[in-house]
Design a protein around this motif. Sequence first.
Motif, PDB file in Angstrom:
ATOM      1  N   PHE C  94      37.878  53.602  68.702  1.00 29.41           N
ATOM      2  CA  PHE C  94      38.267  52.300  67.994  1.00 29.41           C
ATOM      3  C   PHE C  94      38.155  52.673  66.618  1.00 29.41           C
ATOM      4  N   ALA C  95      37.617  53.997  66.206  1.00 24.40           N
ATOM      5  CA  ALA C  95      37.582  54.275  64.846  1.00 24.40           C
ATOM      6  C   ALA C  95      38.916  54.441  64.129  1.00 24.40           C
ATOM      7  N   VAL C  96      39.966  54.826  64.940  1.00 22.07           N
ATOM      8  CA  VAL C  96      41.251  55.065  64.471  1.00 22.07           C
ATOM      9  C   VAL C  96      42.332  53.703  64.764  1.00 22.07           C
ATOM     10  N   VAL C  97      41.853  52.850  65.129  1.00 18.69           N
ATOM     11  CA  VAL C  97      42.835  51.625  65.498  1.00 18.69           C
ATOM     12  C   VAL C  97      43.091  50.877  64.339  1.00 18.69           C
ATOM     13  N   PRO C  98      44.477  50.923  64.020  1.00 21.53           N
ATOM     14  CA  PRO C  98      44.669  49.960  62.809  1.00 21.53           C
ATOM     15  C   PRO C  98      44.958  48.263  63.322  1.00 21.53           C
ATOM     16  N   PHE C  99      44.086  47.357  62.920  1.00 18.16           N
ATOM     17  CA  PHE C  99      44.073  46.038  63.361  1.00 18.16           C
ATOM     18  C   PHE C  99      45.208  45.223  62.646  1.00 18.16           C
ATOM     19  N   SER C 100      45.185  45.502  61.322  1.00 13.06           N
ATOM     20  CA  SER C 100      46.188  44.739  60.650  1.00 13.06           C
ATOM     21  C   SER C 100      46.488  45.700  59.272  1.00 13.06           C
ATOM     22  N   GLY C 120      45.388  60.903  63.917  1.00 11.69           N
ATOM     23  CA  GLY C 120      44.787  59.771  64.758  1.00 11.69           C
ATOM     24  C   GLY C 120      45.283  59.881  66.269  1.00 11.69           C
ATOM     25  N   VAL C 121      46.469  60.384  66.507  1.00  6.65           N
ATOM     26  CA  VAL C 121      46.967  60.492  67.891  1.00  6.65           C
ATOM     27  C   VAL C 121      46.018  61.376  68.692  1.00  6.65           C
ATOM     28  N   LEU C 122      45.873  62.713  67.914  1.00  2.00           N
ATOM     29  CA  LEU C 122      45.094  63.726  68.504  1.00  2.00           C
ATOM     30  C   LEU C 122      43.546  63.408  68.747  1.00  2.00           C
ATOM     31  N   ALA C 176      58.205  58.668  64.826  1.00  2.00           N
ATOM     32  CA  ALA C 176      57.372  57.939  63.798  1.00  2.00           C
ATOM     33  C   ALA C 176      57.273  59.168  62.787  1.00  2.00           C
ATOM     34  N   ARG C 177      57.377  60.587  63.056  1.00  2.00           N
ATOM     35  CA  ARG C 177      57.143  61.590  62.286  1.00  2.00           C
ATOM     36  C   ARG C 177      55.838  61.749  61.579  1.00  2.00           C
ATOM     37  N   SER C 178      54.771  61.318  62.305  1.00  3.13           N
ATOM     38  CA  SER C 178      53.384  61.081  61.773  1.00  3.13           C
ATOM     39  C   SER C 178      52.297  61.010  62.890  1.00  3.13           C
ATOM     40  N   PHE C 179      51.140  61.558  62.698  1.00  2.00           N
ATOM     41  CA  PHE C 179      50.182  61.460  63.706  1.00  2.00           C
ATOM     42  C   PHE C 179      49.240  60.388  63.537  1.00  2.00           C
ATOM     43  N   SER C 180      49.438  59.934  62.075  1.00  2.00           N
ATOM     44  CA  SER C 180      48.553  58.638  61.764  1.00  2.00           C
ATOM     45  C   SER C 180      48.930  57.394  62.509  1.00  2.00           C
ATOM     46  N   LEU C 181      48.024  56.750  62.913  1.00  2.00           N
ATOM     47  CA  LEU C 181      48.229  55.364  63.785  1.00  2.00           C
ATOM     48  C   LEU C 181      48.818  54.419  62.908  1.00  2.00           C
TER      49      LEU C 181
END
Lengths: 176, 799, 329
Positions: C94-100, C120-122, C176-181
Motif C-alpha cells: 500500500f505504500a505506493v498506491v496513489p489514492f487521489s 512503484g511497479v517494480l 504510460a512511459r513511467s514506473f511511477s504509479l
Amino acid sequence: MNLWRGIKGSIQPFGITFRNIFRKPSTIQYPEQKRTPAPRFRARIILTRDPDGGERCVACYLCSAACPVDCISMQSAERPDGRRYATWFRINFSRCIFCGMCAEACPTLAIQMTPDYEFSKREPLTLVYEKEDLLVDHGGKDNEYNYYRHAGIGVVNPRGGNPDEAPPVDIRTNLP
Amino acid sequence: MPTLTIDNKTVTVPEGANVLEAAKRLDIVIPHFCYHEALGSVGACRLCAMKFLEGPAKGIQMACMVEAKDGMVVSTQDEGAVDLRKHVIEWLMMNHPHDCPVCDEGGECQLQDMTVAGGHGIRRYGGLKRTYNNQFLGPFVYHEMNRCIQCYRCVRTYQDYCGGTDFGVLGCNQRIYFGRFRDGPLESVFSGNIVDACPTGVFTDKTFRFHSRYWDLEEASSVCPHCSLGCATIPGARYRELQRVRGGVNKETNGFFICDRGRFGYGYANHPDRPRIPRIGDREVSWDDSLEEARGRLADIAHRHGPAAIALLGSPRASLEANYRLLTLAHHLETDRIAFEAHPERDRTARVVAALSDKNSRSLEEIRNSDFLLLVGADPLNEAPMMALAVRQAVRRGAGAALIDPRPVGLPFHAVHLPLAAGRLSEFLQAVCAGTFENFSRQERTILEGIAERLRRAQRPILIGGGDLLGAAGVRDLLRTSEKLSKEDRPCGAALILGGPNSYGAALLSGETSDFNGILDGISEGRIRALVCLESDPFTDHPDLSRSRSALAKLDLLIALDCVPTTTAEKANIFLPVKAPAESAGVYVNNEGRMLAFASVFDPGTPIRVTGGGDHPPRVFEPGTPRNPPMSAWSVLGALQNRRESLNSLRREMEGEHARLAGLASLDPETDGRRVLPGGGRFEIPEIPAIPTEEKAFDLISIQSLFGSETLSAFSPVLDPVRPVPRFLMHSADAAEIGLAAGETLRVTTDRGGFELPVALSEVMARGCLFIAHLKGSPVDLPFPGVRFAARVDRRKES
Amino acid sequence: MIDLLTVVIILVKLILILGVILTLAAYLVFAERRILGRMQLRLGPNRVGPFGLLQPLADVIKLLTKEDFLPSQADKWLFLLAPGMASITAILAFAVVPFSPPLHLFGREIPMVVCDLNVGVLYFLALSSLAVYGVALGGWASNSKYSLLGGIRGLAQLISYELSMGLSLVPVVLMARSFSLTDIVLAQSPLPFAILNPVAFLIFMISIAAESKRIPFDIPEAENELVAGYHTEYSGMRFGLFFVGEYINVIILSSMTTVFFLGGWSGPLLPPLIWFFLKMLAVSFFFIWMRGTLPRLRYDQLMHFGWKFLIPLSLLNVIATGAVLLAIR
C-alpha cells in the motif's frame, strides 16, 4: 466451437449468480421462525401404550437389533401375568441418528417417532433417556392396536379367547 | 458308496445315507423340521420335498425318507417341489400364533428360517386358529403348546433317545398334544434336550426365559465342567452374565445332547457371593498388591522354613494349563510338595486310569457302537449322565447291558442288575478274569456266568467302571480284566468315570509320590507352613474332614485361587479370584484321555443385573469392566512366577515338557478333541489299611447325587429347585430287621461322627449297605463320595 | 528538509491507511459471506449486531481467544513467522498506491500516497514475489503432509502466474512511459488502459486471481483434497493472519487493478478518493462474484493454462503493444 462453449460456460454462470442476489433467500430464521414438521417427521422417540393403558413394549430386542448405531439397550422380563416387558429400556440419543429403523422393526407399535426435534442438551448424559423418560400415556399414531390381543398365547385374553382363535382343544376326547 | 447328482452337482455318500444328508454335503439347504442328525428321519413334516428325475424313485418325494442310490438325479429347485414346500410351510403356519416378539426362540427359530426360506409371507387362511392349554413341566422347561407344528422331534428326543417315559404324544386327529399325562416336572435328567430339539418355541429354557435374544448372546464352543466326560457345550452370556448353556456337537463325546446338570448348572458363574476381587485377609486389594503380597509371603516362608515348607494343591476342575502352571510354580519355589486332588483315593484312581488305560480306553461314541456293556460300580445317571445315554443308544441298537452295583441304580435302558456289596466288586472282576465264580452264591453265579458268557461272545465289549465305588484298586482290576479279555481281533474296552472334568489331565502331571494326605501330615507336624490351593477346597473335599480341617487350621499361609465362594476361599489368607470355566480358555482331558479345548465365552465382571440392581445400569461413563476383574488361573500362577505369556506360548511350552500332550497348541475348540498319546506307564497303588469291620456293622458308603455333589453345579442357584434332601438309602429287609419304616429317622454312628437323617428304602440293592448321597452346602457335613465307613445304626427314639 | 509537520503527516497517513485497510479487510470478509450467502439463496451471518455488522469483531475475539497450537516436530520459528510474512507483504504494497491527486492542506501540497516511488511497479512486483514465502514456509514448517503439499502447490502456482502478471504490466509501463504509479494514473486521463489494451487487462485479472489463491485458483488450500492446505496446522490468530492476509491481498490487488487499468482516481462528478474506492470495491466484488460462480481448476489445468497459454499470450501482447506504440509515434 469448443472454445466458444468454454467461454460461454465461463461467462453465463456469472449472470446466474448475480441474479440470485436479488432473489428471496430460502433461509428460515430458526429460533424465531419454526417450520412445521410433517406428521411422519423422524425425531424424538417415544414408547407408547396400548388402548388398555398397558405398556406396548414387549422388550423383544428387535429395535436394538435393527439399530445401526447400537443406541438402544434393554432388559426383558416377565410380569406375574406372563406379559413380557422391559425392566429397563434405554435410548442413547447422543448416538441416535433418527433413521427410524427401530420404529419400523417394532412389531407392537410401541416405539414410535415424534416430530419433536428440539431437545439438544449440553450434557451428553442427559441425552441418555431411560424408560420413564420415553414412556407416554397415549397410543401415538395408532390408538387401536393391542399386540397381545393378536399374539395368540393368552395374557390379555384367556387362551383361545382372541377373535381369530378357537377355544383350547380337549385332548382327552376321542370324538372326531 | 452311492454316487448321485443333486442340482447338477455330483456327490458320493456313505451307504445308507438319505438324500437330504447328501444335499447337506453339497451345502444345499432344503427346509426340514423332523429330520435331525441324531434322531434320524420320520417323514412327518413333509417339508423336504425334492423332485427325483432318474433312479429307483421317481417324482416328488420326501428327501429324508429316500435312501441315496447310485445314479439318482435329483432337483431341489423343481417348480413342483418348490410349490409343494411353499404350501406345506403355509399349512404349518396355519395354527402358529402371532407371537414371535414374545417368544424366546425368536431369532434362533427353525420355523422362522424355514418360513422365510419357503417363501410364505401373508396368511391367507381366514379360519380360526387351534389353541391348547399349556402344562407345567418343572423348573427347567417352559411349555407353549400353541406354537407346535407336530414334527415329533421332542418325543423322539425325550422317549427314544433319552429314554424318558413321562412325556409323550397324546390325542388324535387335529388335537395331537405333546406333553405329560398330568402337569408336573419332567422326570428325565435329559429333559433340557427337548429345548434344543424343538425347531420352534414350544419348549423353551425356563431359566433363560425372557433373558436375552440369541443374537445378543456371546457364545463360543466350550466343554462342560461338571463331570469327567467332557461333553461339548455352547454357553451363552450377555451383560457379563452366563445366561444359558446349550448342547454342542462333539461326535466323539456327547454327540448332540447334554444332561440337565451340564445345561442348568451354569449359575456358579453369576453366584451372588462369587468373590471377584483379590483379598488379603478380609481386605479387598488390587491385583498388583495381592500378587506382591503372595510372592513376598511365599518367599518369606521359604526363607524361614526352607522351600519344602510350601505345598501346592491342584484341582481336577482347573484347566490343564492352570495345573501345569501350578507345577512350574512348585519348581519355581523349589518344592516338590504338590498334589492335584484333595481327595487321595480319587487322585490314585485317576492316576491308575491315566497310566493304564490308553490302549483300551473307549470314547462315548465307541460305547454307542458297542454290543455288550458291563457296568461295574457305576451309577451313570448320578455320576456322568451322558454315559448312561451312550449305553442306551448301544442298547437301542441291540447291545446287551449288565450292571454290578450295590446301589439301586436307575438307568434309562434295560440292563441286568446284580446288587453285589461294594467290597465284592473287585472280587467279581478277578473272578471274571479267572472265569470261575465259586465264591458267589448259586443265584449270583447263574447271573454272573451269563454275563461272562455274553462278555466272551461280544465283538465290541466295554467295561464301564465308577471310580468312586471301585477305588484305585478296583479300577486297576477292571483295567486288567479288560486287558485279559482282549484278544487280537476283538479288543475289550474300558471306560471309567472319574472325579472331575480334568482328573485325567491332573493325573498326567502328577509325580510318583504326590499325595495330599502326605501334605496334610506335613502340615500337622509343622513341616509345611504354606499351602497354595488352585480351584480346590480341601476343607470340604477331603474324605476325613476333621483331619483336613484340624491340619489346615495350623497353616501360616493359605493362598486360594477360585471362582466360587468355597470354604477354602473364605478362609484363605490371600485370595485371588480366577475366571470361571466359561470365561477362560483352556483344555480339559476327559475320562477317556481326550484333550478338549474350550474357548473363552465372555469377559468376567460384575453382571449388569447386579450393578444396576435389576434396573438400568448406572449412568456413568466408564471404560472397561469394573475394577479388578478375575484373571485366568494360569496367568495368575504365571504372575507369581514373574512370567508374562500368552496361552499359546504356554501350550507350546507344555508340549515341549510333556511328550504325551503333543498337539495341544494346535487344539481347536471347534473340533472333537484329540487323545493324549499313550504313556505305557504303571502306577503302584500304595497299600491302604483296610477298614476294621465289626460284626453287625453296616457298610456306610457316600455316593454322588446328580444335582448336589459336584462343586460348580452346587453353586448354581438355577438347580436349587431340584436339589435332593439328604437321606439314607437302605435295603428294606435290613430296615425291617431293626423295625424301621420308610421316612423314619435313622441314627448312624461311625468313628468319624454320627448322622441323623430320614431313610429311604429299596429292594434292588445289596444287603448290609447304607448309602448316603453327598450334597454340597447341606446343613449336615456329609462325607465326600467314595468314602466308606463301618457304621452302627439304630432307630432314633421317638421324642 | 524534514520538519515535524512532515513527520506528523506521514504518521497520520500511515495510521489512516493501516486502520482503513484492516477494517476494510475485516468487512470484506463479512461482505463476502453475506454476498455469497445471497448468491446461494441464503442470508449469511446476520446475528451479531444490526444486520450482523459486528460479526468481524466477534470473529476477531474468537480467533484471539483460541488456543495457539504448535504441532510437535514443527520448525518452531519458521512456523511462527510464516503467517506474518503472508500478511505483512500485502500491507507493505500500500505504500505506493496513489489514492487521489495531492491535497492542498495547511498551505502545502500533501501527496495522497505514502511514497511515490519512481519504480512503484517494480516495488509491487517484488512484494508480491515475497508473499510466496508465507505460503511455502508455512507449509514446510508445519511438518504435516497436507501442509507440505499445499505449500508446494502454492509455490508453483504463485511463481507461474507472477510471470504472466509481470508481463501483462509491461504494456502498461510502455503506454504510460513511467514506473511511477501516479504517472500511470495520470497517463490514463482520456481513456483507461483497460479499454486501450483489453488483452493485458484480461491477463492481469486472471493472474491476480491466481496470485490471491482464491477460487477458482485455491489449489494450495483445496479443502476436499488437502484439509486446508498450507495452513492446516494453524489455529487462533496465526490462522487469522493468513486469513486476513488473503483479504488484504484482495484489496491491494483490487487497488492495483484500479491504478493500472481503471484510471485510478479519475472520474466525473464525485471526488477522486470516492472514485478510487468505488473502483477498488467493484473489483473486490468481482473477486467475490467469481468465488460464488466458478469451480476450482485442476492442478494440471492450472499449470497448462499458465505456461502454455497465458505467458505466450502476454508475450505476444507486449510485442503487439510495442509495435502499435512504435507505429503511432
